[in-house]
Design a protein around this motif. Sequence first.
Motif, PDB file in Angstrom:
ATOM      1  N   TYR B  66       0.987  -1.141  -0.142  1.00  0.00           N
ATOM      2  CA  TYR B  66      -0.161  -0.059  -0.023  1.00  0.00           C
ATOM      3  C   TYR B  66       0.912   1.227   0.028  1.00  0.00           C
ATOM      4  O   TYR B  66       1.936   1.238   0.718  1.00  0.00           O
ATOM      5  CB  TYR B  66      -0.944   0.146   1.243  1.00  0.00           C
ATOM      6  CG  TYR B  66      -1.975  -1.015   1.263  1.00  0.00           C
ATOM      7  CD1 TYR B  66      -3.099  -0.676   0.733  1.00  0.00           C
ATOM      8  CD2 TYR B  66      -1.685  -2.256   2.067  1.00  0.00           C
ATOM      9  CE1 TYR B  66      -3.984  -1.784   0.795  1.00  0.00           C
ATOM     10  CE2 TYR B  66      -2.670  -3.183   2.194  1.00  0.00           C
ATOM     11  CZ  TYR B  66      -4.023  -2.776   1.529  1.00  0.00           C
ATOM     12  OH  TYR B  66      -4.820  -3.992   1.526  1.00  0.00           O
ATOM     13  N   CYS B  67       0.497   2.276  -0.703  1.00  0.00           N
ATOM     14  CA  CYS B  67       1.358   3.415  -0.703  1.00  0.00           C
ATOM     15  C   CYS B  67       0.493   4.657  -0.967  1.00  0.00           C
ATOM     16  O   CYS B  67      -0.377   4.666  -1.807  1.00  0.00           O
ATOM     17  CB  CYS B  67       2.463   3.155  -1.791  1.00  0.00           C
ATOM     18  SG  CYS B  67       3.875   4.652  -1.649  1.00  0.00           S
ATOM     19  N   GLN B  68       0.843   5.669  -0.398  1.00  0.00           N
ATOM     20  CA  GLN B  68       0.110   6.998  -0.590  1.00  0.00           C
ATOM     21  C   GLN B  68       0.633   7.757  -2.023  1.00  0.00           C
ATOM     22  O   GLN B  68       0.038   8.604  -2.329  1.00  0.00           O
ATOM     23  CB  GLN B  68       0.300   7.966   0.628  1.00  0.00           C
ATOM     24  CG  GLN B  68      -0.323   7.611   2.083  1.00  0.00           C
ATOM     25  CD  GLN B  68       0.206   8.231   3.135  1.00  0.00           C
ATOM     26  OE1 GLN B  68       1.062   9.093   2.818  1.00  0.00           O
ATOM     27  NE2 GLN B  68      -0.363   8.259   4.324  1.00  0.00           N
ATOM     28  N   PHE B  69       1.881   7.519  -2.204  1.00  0.00           N
ATOM     29  CA  PHE B  69       2.747   8.315  -3.253  1.00  0.00           C
ATOM     30  C   PHE B  69       2.156   7.897  -4.482  1.00  0.00           C
ATOM     31  O   PHE B  69       1.581   6.571  -4.717  1.00  0.00           O
ATOM     32  CB  PHE B  69       4.056   8.074  -2.933  1.00  0.00           C
ATOM     33  CG  PHE B  69       4.568   8.925  -1.863  1.00  0.00           C
ATOM     34  CD1 PHE B  69       3.826   9.493  -1.030  1.00  0.00           C
ATOM     35  CD2 PHE B  69       6.029   9.286  -1.889  1.00  0.00           C
ATOM     36  CE1 PHE B  69       4.394  10.422  -0.127  1.00  0.00           C
ATOM     37  CE2 PHE B  69       6.355   9.757  -0.842  1.00  0.00           C
ATOM     38  CZ  PHE B  69       5.650  10.357  -0.071  1.00  0.00           C
ATOM     39  N   VAL B  78      -0.200   4.756  -5.753  1.00  0.00           N
ATOM     40  CA  VAL B  78      -1.296   4.574  -5.228  1.00  0.00           C
ATOM     41  C   VAL B  78      -2.630   4.294  -6.359  1.00  0.00           C
ATOM     42  O   VAL B  78      -3.499   3.872  -6.115  1.00  0.00           O
ATOM     43  CB  VAL B  78      -1.681   5.877  -4.392  1.00  0.00           C
ATOM     44  CG1 VAL B  78      -1.787   7.149  -5.446  1.00  0.00           C
ATOM     45  CG2 VAL B  78      -3.055   5.868  -3.772  1.00  0.00           C
ATOM     46  N   SER B  79      -2.519   4.691  -7.642  1.00  0.00           N
ATOM     47  CA  SER B  79      -3.326   4.739  -8.402  1.00  0.00           C
ATOM     48  C   SER B  79      -2.938   3.211  -9.421  1.00  0.00           C
ATOM     49  O   SER B  79      -3.824   3.122 -10.220  1.00  0.00           O
ATOM     50  CB  SER B  79      -2.981   5.729  -9.543  1.00  0.00           C
ATOM     51  OG  SER B  79      -1.797   5.801 -10.184  1.00  0.00           O
ATOM     52  N   SER B  80      -2.352   2.496  -8.813  1.00  0.00           N
ATOM     53  CA  SER B  80      -1.988   1.107  -9.357  1.00  0.00           C
ATOM     54  C   SER B  80      -3.115   0.232  -8.824  1.00  0.00           C
ATOM     55  O   SER B  80      -3.519   0.548  -7.932  1.00  0.00           O
ATOM     56  CB  SER B  80      -0.737   0.632  -9.324  1.00  0.00           C
ATOM     57  OG  SER B  80      -0.559  -0.730  -9.303  1.00  0.00           O
TER      58      SER B  80
END
Lengths: 479, 406
Positions: B66-69, B78-80
């Motif tokens: 999980y990542c915010q970037f 995040v958009s993946s």
Amino acid sequence: MRLIRLPHETDVAGWRDAARAALLVGEPPEALYWVVGDGAAGDLFEGDEAARTPIVAPKVPRAFITLTETVILHRDPGRFALLYRLLWGLQAQPQLLEDASHPDVHEAEQRAKAIRRDIHKMHAFVRFREVEEPEGAIFIAWFEPDNFIVEAAAPFFMRRFTGMRWSILTPDRCAFWDGNSLRFGEGVSRDQAPTEDRLEALWRIYYANIFNPARLKVAAMTREMPRRYWKNLPEAELIGPLIEAAGERAQAMVAAAPTAPSAHAAAEARRRPVAPIVDADPPQTLAEAKAQAVGCRRCPLWEPATQTVFGEGPASARLMMVGEQPGDREDLAGAPFVGPAGKMLDRALAEAGVPRTEVYLTNAVKHFKFEPRGKFRLHKTPDTGEIAACRFWLETELAFVKPQLTVALGASAAQALLGRKVTIGRERGRVTALPNGEALWVTVHPSYLLRLPDEEAKAREYARFVEDLRGAWAWRATK
Amino acid sequence: METVLEKLAILADAAKYDASCASSGAEKRNSMASKAIGSTEGMGICHAYAPDGRCISLLKILLTNYCQFDCHYCVNRVSSNVRRARFSVKEVVDLTLGFYQRNYIEGLFLSSGIIRSPDYTMEQLVRVAESLRREHKFAGYIHLKTIPDADPLLLARAGAVADRLSINVELPREESLARLAPQKNPERIRRAMGGIRLKIEEAKEARKESRHAPRFSTGQSTQMIIGADSTDDLAILGSAANLYGNYKLSRVYYSAFSPIPDASAVLPLMRPPLMREHRLYQADWLMRFYGFAVEEIATGAVGGMLDLGVDPKLAWALQHRECFPVDVNRAAREVLLRVPGFGTKSVKQMLSSRRWRSLRLEDVSRLCRGIKTAMPFIVTADWQPGAAIDRLDLREKVAPQGELFA
Ligand code: SF4
């Protein structure tokens, strides 16, 4: 020809004794034939008896002993003869081993290299399997080394897996560690070793997923992990299928159209807006100025440096000191005067009775200017253009701090403040005026003291520097 | 909830785009006194190789993907739409110990997507390492990916238990970072690297004074992604030289941008040839061990790009034929190091050997692998290249046929 039988394959002592005895009676290398155990002797022909010159006091360099201990572990039956040839050659030429391109030296080095590699590969490719026993878990591995290296490779496992009980089984020798002592025994057959382990499924999953199918390089893999090792590596059964599927997987990734960002992403994006670009409105406070200077691009010095090193100290300080530019340490730490010159300044300030916490410390130029020289960054003096570009920040600091007295440390600082070139010797130690009429005091930069070669000059100049600082502090007190 | 097996699949997959694998350079230690497990003996060990030719020496995983970037080149952005998973601290500790006991790995390389906050994420990473070191007395190798925005105190805790810290600069140019990784801040990355270098050096100094001084990681490294932006090779090498000089990095890794599942539309469609990455490593090597400056390597490059057909040393030599041939029996070390086909080791051996004999071609060929390549550039006791060095087709003659690189 004389036959020499060694009792076992890695009998260094036996070889050494036999070789020494042969040297003492002057038997040349071609007069000896070496075998191990009850190995066949082959045809021993009767050569002409060469003239023998006994070698009374055989000599060997330390490096040869190490080389022997390594080469003897090789499976090549010719190694004993090779080592004796070298030993023989060493008597005539004590530096023989330094002649790396000599055919025998080269061959021995190649053999030694193969041994080191074999030991390294054993350290790498042994795979333990856990077996539950009444007295606790024991870890057992089956390995097939190329050479006779079990004894040489085992201490590594002892140092690494001290807290485990383990055994490494091989066809030649076996090694056992019970938590306290390392023992060796005869070789065994493969069916003595366990065939599975509860973590192997996880290990295989890891192996399969750490592989990137878009970068297939099978030759590079097999160069380092030759096929002969594969049969004892639990992960190796995946290699074939992974290679086979790689092309298709890579293509599928490229072909897949980019998808729309997930809902989760959209939510994150709303929650966490991209950091705003630093705005260019004139700063209202010293802290704001500092924040803006972070992104300064007024001259090219920012690019190779780590960060802007802004001034530090109370905005209400009545004394401001200006140096030339941050150095290597200041660039890394992000604070002025923390390196060797800073330490020198601290000492001098303390001696002069000036509390550093009541001084605003800054530099004429806010980025470290340097020239890379190998592993080091050599300080370079900023040029007029850079000093002029950075004067914007210095003036901003002066405007917010409004010190009663500004001290220029060194020529660059004085130049930045006065807008002209300055000879320190002529203007130091007294109050002069800044262009705007405010008071200025000029002295040397502490790094000047560090550069002085002889101790006497250093002591003298240091005392003068302390005097200057004391004078400046006293002058400020009169205001 | 995924099983550990499923999580491992996801979180190893997510970690594989980081090229760093080294497990060398740690201080030497073993478990003889502690009766636990773990040792580091200088040289790291590659316990396996994947079919991509990369060494597997560490359990390289993400704590979570999980990542915010939203860094476009990254599979975890995040958009993946990739599957997400998260390990608990204990799960990573157990996996590391279990793999280590079976001699699969040298230790752990732990990284993570940014969740909640940089401090929170960094703290999780540190807790894994602390648990391994303190609760289990694990003495194997630990490499932690550091989050530049995290509190310096966390960085200090990380350094106290890790052997290596790394922060990826990701892209060779700041403009590219702004475009492709908008939430990453290049200034903060550099500041964090500067801070780590200071801490490493301070700890080294302190340890010289006293063996009981607190330890700190012995090295830091970084990674640059190649081919996700338009930066040319020379600019990349220039950045690398700057990073080595500024932060005394142990290594700069170059990672050819690789297609990832669920790629962002902002990225180039073409991936760079893997050979480009290989040439960059060779050039990096020339800078670090052969005394080449970026400007010199540049003379063998065309339009800012290294020659894909020949290695950068040969490319340089072909442009500086006036420097050759050199006499193997007389030339100084620095000069011999510039001969195509000669490595640092073979040069060392030649220097040693020639004190005892006048080297002939045969002798030289015993010591170096690339004698065919070297021949037009050298003179030996029994060999003169004659006019070979001036031949127009020299490049074709000496370029290795069928590069040993798949
Ligand atoms: S040296 Fe000064 S003017 Fe130049 S970029 Fe840095 S802060 Fe700006």
